[in-house]
Design a protein around this motif. Sequence first.
Motif, PDB file in Angstrom:
ATOM      1  N   PRO A  23       0.899  -1.169   0.061  1.00 27.74           N
ATOM      2  CA  PRO A  23       0.148  -0.043  -0.079  1.00 27.74           C
ATOM      3  C   PRO A  23       0.720   1.337  -0.074  1.00 27.74           C
ATOM      4  CG  PRO A  23       0.040  -1.015   2.015  1.00 27.74           C
ATOM      5  CD  PRO A  23       0.707  -1.894   1.331  1.00 27.74           C
TER       6      PRO A  23
ATOM      7  N   VAL B 164      -0.808   5.267   1.349  1.00 26.09           N
ATOM      8  CA  VAL B 164      -0.902   5.746   2.949  1.00 26.09           C
ATOM      9  C   VAL B 164      -0.705   7.257   3.061  1.00 26.09           C
ATOM     10  CG1 VAL B 164      -0.138   3.359   3.578  1.00 26.09           C
ATOM     11  CG2 VAL B 164       1.606   5.315   3.280  1.00 26.09           C
TER      12      VAL B 164
ATOM     13  N   LEU C 282       2.301   7.629  14.213  1.00 28.21           N
ATOM     14  CA  LEU C 282       2.429   6.788  13.153  1.00 28.21           C
ATOM     15  C   LEU C 282       1.667   5.502  13.633  1.00 28.21           C
ATOM     16  CD1 LEU C 282       2.718   7.409  10.080  1.00 28.21           C
ATOM     17  CD2 LEU C 282       5.298   6.301  10.650  1.00 28.21           C
ATOM     18  N   GLY C 283       0.977   4.752  12.848  1.00 25.85           N
ATOM     19  CA  GLY C 283       0.433   3.506  13.238  1.00 25.85           C
ATOM     20  C   GLY C 283      -0.513   3.414  14.437  1.00 25.85           C
ATOM     21  N   PHE C 284      -0.839   2.266  14.703  1.00 26.23           N
ATOM     22  CA  PHE C 284      -1.962   1.750  15.729  1.00 26.23           C
ATOM     23  C   PHE C 284      -1.320   2.129  17.244  1.00 26.23           C
ATOM     24  CE2 PHE C 284      -3.139  -1.372  12.535  1.00 26.23           C
ATOM     25  CZ  PHE C 284      -4.448  -0.655  12.082  1.00 26.23           C
TER      26      PHE C 284
ATOM     27  N   GLN D  74     -10.017  -6.239   7.060  1.00 28.52           N
ATOM     28  CA  GLN D  74      -8.864  -7.119   7.839  1.00 28.52           C
ATOM     29  C   GLN D  74      -7.671  -6.921   6.983  1.00 28.52           C
ATOM     30  OE1 GLN D  74      -9.460 -11.193   8.283  1.00 28.52           O
ATOM     31  NE2 GLN D  74     -10.885 -10.922   9.928  1.00 28.52           N
TER      32      GLN D  74
ATOM     33  N   THR E 118      -6.896  -4.237   5.117  1.00 36.51           N
ATOM     34  CA  THR E 118      -6.205  -2.967   5.284  1.00 36.51           C
ATOM     35  C   THR E 118      -5.837  -2.849   6.523  1.00 36.51           C
ATOM     36  OG1 THR E 118      -8.117  -2.307   3.954  1.00 36.51           O
ATOM     37  CG2 THR E 118      -6.967  -0.457   5.151  1.00 36.51           C
ATOM     38  N   ALA E 119      -6.222  -3.499   7.737  1.00 35.78           N
ATOM     39  CA  ALA E 119      -5.593  -3.423   9.033  1.00 35.78           C
ATOM     40  C   ALA E 119      -4.181  -4.008   9.101  1.00 35.78           C
ATOM     41  CB  ALA E 119      -6.322  -4.162  10.085  1.00 35.78           C
TER      42      ALA E 119
ATOM     43  N   ASP F  91      -2.080  -4.285   6.202  1.00 36.09           N
ATOM     44  CA  ASP F  91      -1.566  -3.343   5.325  1.00 36.09           C
ATOM     45  C   ASP F  91      -1.075  -2.193   6.326  1.00 36.09           C
ATOM     46  OD1 ASP F  91      -1.764  -4.693   3.130  1.00 36.09           O
ATOM     47  OD2 ASP F  91      -3.245  -3.324   2.229  1.00 36.09           O
ATOM     48  N   ALA F  92      -1.862  -1.581   6.973  1.00 37.17           N
ATOM     49  CA  ALA F  92      -1.409  -0.639   7.969  1.00 37.17           C
ATOM     50  C   ALA F  92      -0.314  -1.015   8.927  1.00 37.17           C
ATOM     51  CB  ALA F  92      -2.828  -0.017   8.739  1.00 37.17           C
TER      52      ALA F  92
ATOM     53  N   SER G 223       2.877  -1.689   7.149  1.00 35.44           N
ATOM     54  CA  SER G 223       3.577  -0.325   6.287  1.00 35.44           C
ATOM     55  C   SER G 223       4.192   0.624   7.280  1.00 35.44           C
ATOM     56  CB  SER G 223       2.728   0.272   5.316  1.00 35.44           C
ATOM     57  OG  SER G 223       1.598   0.686   6.128  1.00 35.44           O
TER      58      SER G 223
END
Lengths: 487, 433
Positions: B170, B192, B200-202, B248, B250-251, B253-254, B257
């Motif tokens: 992505p 992104v 950045l990120g979760f 799922q 995309t999660a 991927d996030a 990345s």
Amino acid sequence: MFSPLPADRWQFDSAAHLLVRAGFGGKPQEIEKLHSLGLARAVDSLVKVVPDQYPNPVWINPLEQEEVRLRIEAAILPEEKQAIRQVVNQQFQRDMRDLIHWWIVRMVNSPVPLVEKMTLFWHGHFATSGEKVKPAYKMWLQNETLRQNALGNFGQLAKAVSRDPAMMVWLDTIQSRKEHPNENFAREVMELFMLGEGHYTEQDIKEAARAFTGYRIDPVDQSFRFAPKQFDFTPKIFMGKTGPWNGDQVINIILSQPQCARFISGKIWKFFAYDDPEPKLLDALTVELLNARYELKPFLIRIFRSEEFYSDKARNSQVKSPVQFLAQTFRTLPVPVPDANVLEAFFRQMGQVPFFPPNIKGWDGGKNWINTATLTFRYKLSRQLVAGISPQEIGLPKRQMAAIEAIARRPTISRPLLVDQVASPQDRNEPGKLIDKLFVRVFQQAPQPDLTGKFNNLLSTREQPLTDDAIRDLIVLMMTTPNYQTC
Amino acid sequence: MKEDIDVLTRRSFLRTSILGAALTWTIPVFLERTFLALNAQAADSSLQPMTGKDHPILVVLQLAGGNDGLNTLIPFEDDLYYKARPKIRIAKEEVLRLNNLIGFNPSLAPLKSLYDQGHLAVIQGVGYPNPNRSHFRSTDIWQTASDSKQVLTKGWIGRYFDNCCSGEDPTVGVALGEQLPEAFAAQKPTGVAIGRVDTLGFDREPDADEAHLFAELNGMETNSMSGDQIGSIPGSNHSGLSALEYLQRTALDAQVSTDHIKQILKGTKNEAQYPKNQLGNSLALISRLIAGGLPSRVYYASQGGYDTHAGQINTHKRLLGDLATALTAFCDDLKRKGIFDRVMVMTFSEFGRRVAENANGGTDHGTAAPMFICGGGVKPGLYGQQPTLSHLDAGDLIFNVDFRSVYATILSNWMKAPAAQILGREFPKLTFA
């Protein structure tokens, strides 16, 4: 095809699905109440329009634009005029943020959420943006027009929209006169609002444009005004019919095309049920809307009673729009709606600012709501909503942050979720029961053992009675899942 | 604690897969390719995507608000220019001459050096037929490469992704800022957005148990790759992945990345001094991501403030100065890193401004304006023609290069992509790339 759902298949989950799709979901007891009514009465209860007594924004003033014009005219120096414009522009930004907030709060508290949901549908359909339309009064007025006609008659709605000042600015009808008919509105009324591409000719657009000439806005009170001198009274040949048609008559001719019913019914179905309805279903929807003479309420009742609406294909198949995501969260969980500035920032980062669709086609929606950035943001936002919004997250200036930090150990600008409203003192000692209750509230469906089991495993390691923080963490975990993004 | 969990998860995930468990659709395609690479190397080496090492990169730089082309590239021998702009003219002797007719605004001195070094192409008089003077609509037109009256919902770069980059990481498109630009809108959404690097990120989960459950619920665990682990929620949709499956993916991927981006940021630094402003920060970050091997093809950054309706002269000089210093620092940085030849920067603005100044010492929305293209692979010089001031369209310049010709040139000659397919039809190509 399109037959009513058999009574024995009306279950708790069906009621939850109806409440989410026809509105913004509900608390467990609200779902239970709807379920207990049975299908027919449940649907009737949702389409029954009662006035919601919701006050208008305080800044609503149809005379504002004229007052500003006079003030600018009275100013002598260019700098003075510029200063007035600057203040007006700042006022516009504030009003628009307030309007967004005003509408979301209305969605959250409305006794007839279907009206707000349908207003949202029409906003996406007749997508008009505050980027071009000023002042905010016009955007509010359009919102009210959409609301008043939300469950009414589609033909009347289309005519009301053609005379709506925001739309007239957005698609340039106010500049259209018989010598120079502007084709913008005429094109979109067919391509995007009533028929869909490929069901009209370029000549139809030219002829229709002449019928929508002479539409003006009263400069003093911002109401619609017809200017006969600007109107083209000569005959037009529109879709094979010849006459000195005006705008309403053009709309009537379009309504008489079965394609119009097909286009609108398909789009409504997609909004409430699922993408790409089967051809036979689309045929049935078209007939239904034609038979109802474009009356929307009986049409929606048929949809909400139909077997297909409750099918596996429909359930949990939609990605929540950012508006649905937030309105449903505020409606089902005891978290406060943040102030207008913060709310707008949230919408911007999720990719949908109400009153600011990206273009005349509205929001693409569906999977387009989700990319790595918006999904990451939704997850962060879920934590913020439940634990309280931290000032860093929304980029408050350092000075303000310091002031907040001085009075709170964990500084937040909104209060965290009120745990006592979702968990009783006994629940804190019975994790299994608590998880089931929260599951219904968060996911809007009956508990699913394979999933609740996972949450049970987690809580089995926690001390009892469960603390507020443990329960908030659990809710965040439920919200930061793919499932919470769908409805 | 979180790091441990991550590594554990990732490792067991990779091992299981490499040891022969079926790769299902939930695994991003780029990871599948990574597995093959890893298989050949060692199972525990860090993720190193195969793409991104040598193919060309485009950096799109949006000058938002409508850059005044006439005070950017100045026809200093034309009396009509001085007549139209008594207050906001750039004096002839101040102009940085490119030839005996036109030259740069003095604030663009650093760009003039780039031009002299042969790294800059200037395309004059870029616009499109039936120009729209709304910021909003004209930006749409540039972002989607549509005709003036045509509304497209996919961006020109998004269509490039759809056509040429399916199955890529992505991060194939990276936008600096909170949101993906409309230009990235694609049939299969990708790309992104990097807002603030520090967030950045979760978020980290409060403890290991919760981190574990979060990963499991989001399909980031080996034992939950079937796509239906969260109950038996159906909702499949015949156009490819169901909503849940797509989420799922995309999660995952996030997660992957942002891990990758963080890792790159730890291992790279800037080798030039960037101006301390948003544009400078954006370009500084882009250079590190390129140098660190992020598998990207398009970066997108923007500089705002060009809507100069009043008191234009100083504002505009400051903006152009910021642009020129940031761009020059970026080029220097890339040169020192030895990757200048792989990167092309394109600037654009939704429109130029009117020829005549207004009563407030500013200019209103206009039409044609110049674009800058710079990079190691650029064929330098002046392209197109400076629009004449003696023949205007209702007070506005008449364009002579369609902006889609510039896109077509970049897509075809630089990105090696089927330009006509992406842009919907053929556009005459220029020779700067």
